[in-house]
Design an enzyme around this catalytic site. Structure first.
Site, PDB file in Angstrom:
ATOM      1  N   ASP A  61       0.686  -1.387  -0.054  1.00 45.09           N
ATOM      2  CA  ASP A  61      -0.144   0.045   0.167  1.00 45.09           C
ATOM      3  C   ASP A  61       1.023   1.357  -0.052  1.00 45.09           C
ATOM      4  O   ASP A  61       1.000   1.878   1.024  1.00 45.09           O
ATOM      5  CB  ASP A  61      -1.013  -0.329   1.315  1.00 45.09           C
ATOM      6  CG  ASP A  61      -2.144   0.895   1.059  1.00 45.09           C
ATOM      7  OD1 ASP A  61      -2.116   1.534   0.210  1.00 45.09           O
ATOM      8  OD2 ASP A  61      -2.991   1.143   2.240  1.00 45.09           O
ATOM      9  N   LYS A  63       0.218   3.982  -1.753  1.00 43.16           N
ATOM     10  CA  LYS A  63      -0.397   5.188  -1.970  1.00 43.16           C
ATOM     11  C   LYS A  63       0.237   6.042  -2.696  1.00 43.16           C
ATOM     12  O   LYS A  63       0.721   7.481  -2.313  1.00 43.16           O
ATOM     13  CB  LYS A  63      -0.785   5.954  -0.626  1.00 43.16           C
ATOM     14  CG  LYS A  63      -1.679   4.852   0.232  1.00 43.16           C
ATOM     15  CD  LYS A  63      -2.011   5.580   1.689  1.00 43.16           C
ATOM     16  CE  LYS A  63      -3.397   4.850   1.991  1.00 43.16           C
ATOM     17  NZ  LYS A  63      -3.271   3.601   2.791  1.00 43.16           N
ATOM     18  N   PRO A  68       5.164  11.083 -12.706  1.00 44.42           N
ATOM     19  CA  PRO A  68       4.978   9.932 -13.371  1.00 44.42           C
ATOM     20  C   PRO A  68       6.271   9.202 -13.379  1.00 44.42           C
ATOM     21  O   PRO A  68       6.232   7.674 -13.195  1.00 44.42           O
ATOM     22  CB  PRO A  68       4.405  10.269 -14.713  1.00 44.42           C
ATOM     23  CG  PRO A  68       3.749  11.615 -14.408  1.00 44.42           C
ATOM     24  CD  PRO A  68       4.561  12.100 -13.351  1.00 44.42           C
TER      25      PRO A  68
END
Ligand code: C5P
Length: 231
Positions: A61, A63, A68
């Site tokens: 996870d 996040k 990019p």
């Protein structure tokens, strides 16, 4: 679906030793763990590698919300570790989310999930940061964006699941943290629901943390969650 495979236990631990104890206590019963920023930062990628080596599915996870290029690098690093799922913030927009999706293509077992609106956030919080839409609209907007650019699914609160399943169709993963067991108080979860309600509404998986990991007997608590999902 076998309820066991629908439960992901959040290993929100501050040390490798604490995580190892929980994984040992849950044993064969639990096949999937979420590793978040706390354990990853405290114990490093070896904690993830150890889970993968034991045959556990790992939901990393991260996040991600970065340029990019950096998102793509982090997704490749996650894929190299052998994790099954990684998260990116849908709020990052199509450039950031599609960078994650493209980077994951080299890892056939890696699924990219977009965070829609963190489950503790309310309409008032969105207004504070200049988002005029309410939580419901924002969740759907970000989920559709994520699906359009190729995400395998989304992370969403129990109360958003039904609308998401109807918007995204039968194949999307919908992973639901922020679940509260029927005997607990909802803590800081602004939009809670039980694991049973989340699955009944169409979630593919639920993430359960403290209700299992802080229980006096985590294995018994895990079995109680599993029993609550039995058809
Ligand atoms: O609350 P619980 O311990 O079950 O949380 C498990 C995981 O669910 C956490 O690691 C967190 O990432 C996620 N969570 C969430 N929204 C909340 C509470 C927890 O997304 N309001």
């Amino acid at each position: 679906m076998d309820p066991t495979s629908q439960i992901i236990v959040a290993l929100d631990c501050d040390s490798r030793a604490a995580a190892d104890v929980l994984v040992e206590q849950l044993g064969e019963a639990c096949g999937a763990y979420k590793v978040g920023l706390e354990l990853l930062t405290a114990a490093g990628p070896d904690a993830v590698k150890a889970l993968v080596a034991q045959g556990k599915e790992v939901f990393l996870d991260l996040k991600l919300f970065e340029i990019p290029h950096s998102v793509a690098g982090a997704v490749r690093a996650a894929g190299t570790l052998g994790v099954s799922m990684v998260t990116v913030h849908g709020m990052g927009g199509s450039g950031i989310v599609s960078a994650a999706v493209e980077a994951a293509r080299d890892f056939p077992g890696l699924r990219v999930l977009a965070l829609t609106v963190v489950t503790s956030i309310t309409d008032a919080d969105l207004a504070d940061i200049g988002v005029g839409d309410g939580v419901d609209e924002q969740v759907l907007r970000l989920a559709r964006l994520a699906q359009r650019v190729g995400c395998h699914g989304v992370i969403a609160s129990p109360q958003d699941v039904a609308a998401l399943r109807s918007a995204l169709g039968p194949d999307a993963l919908i992973i639901t943290p922020g679940v509260t067991l029927s005997w607990e108080s909802p803590a800081e979860h602004a939009r809670p629901g039980t694991p049973h309600a989340a699955i009944a509404a169409g979630a593919s998986h639920v993430v359960v943390g403290r209700a299992v990991t802080r229980a006096a007997d985590p294995a018994t608590a895990f079995r109680a969650v599993r029993a609550s999902l039995a058809p």
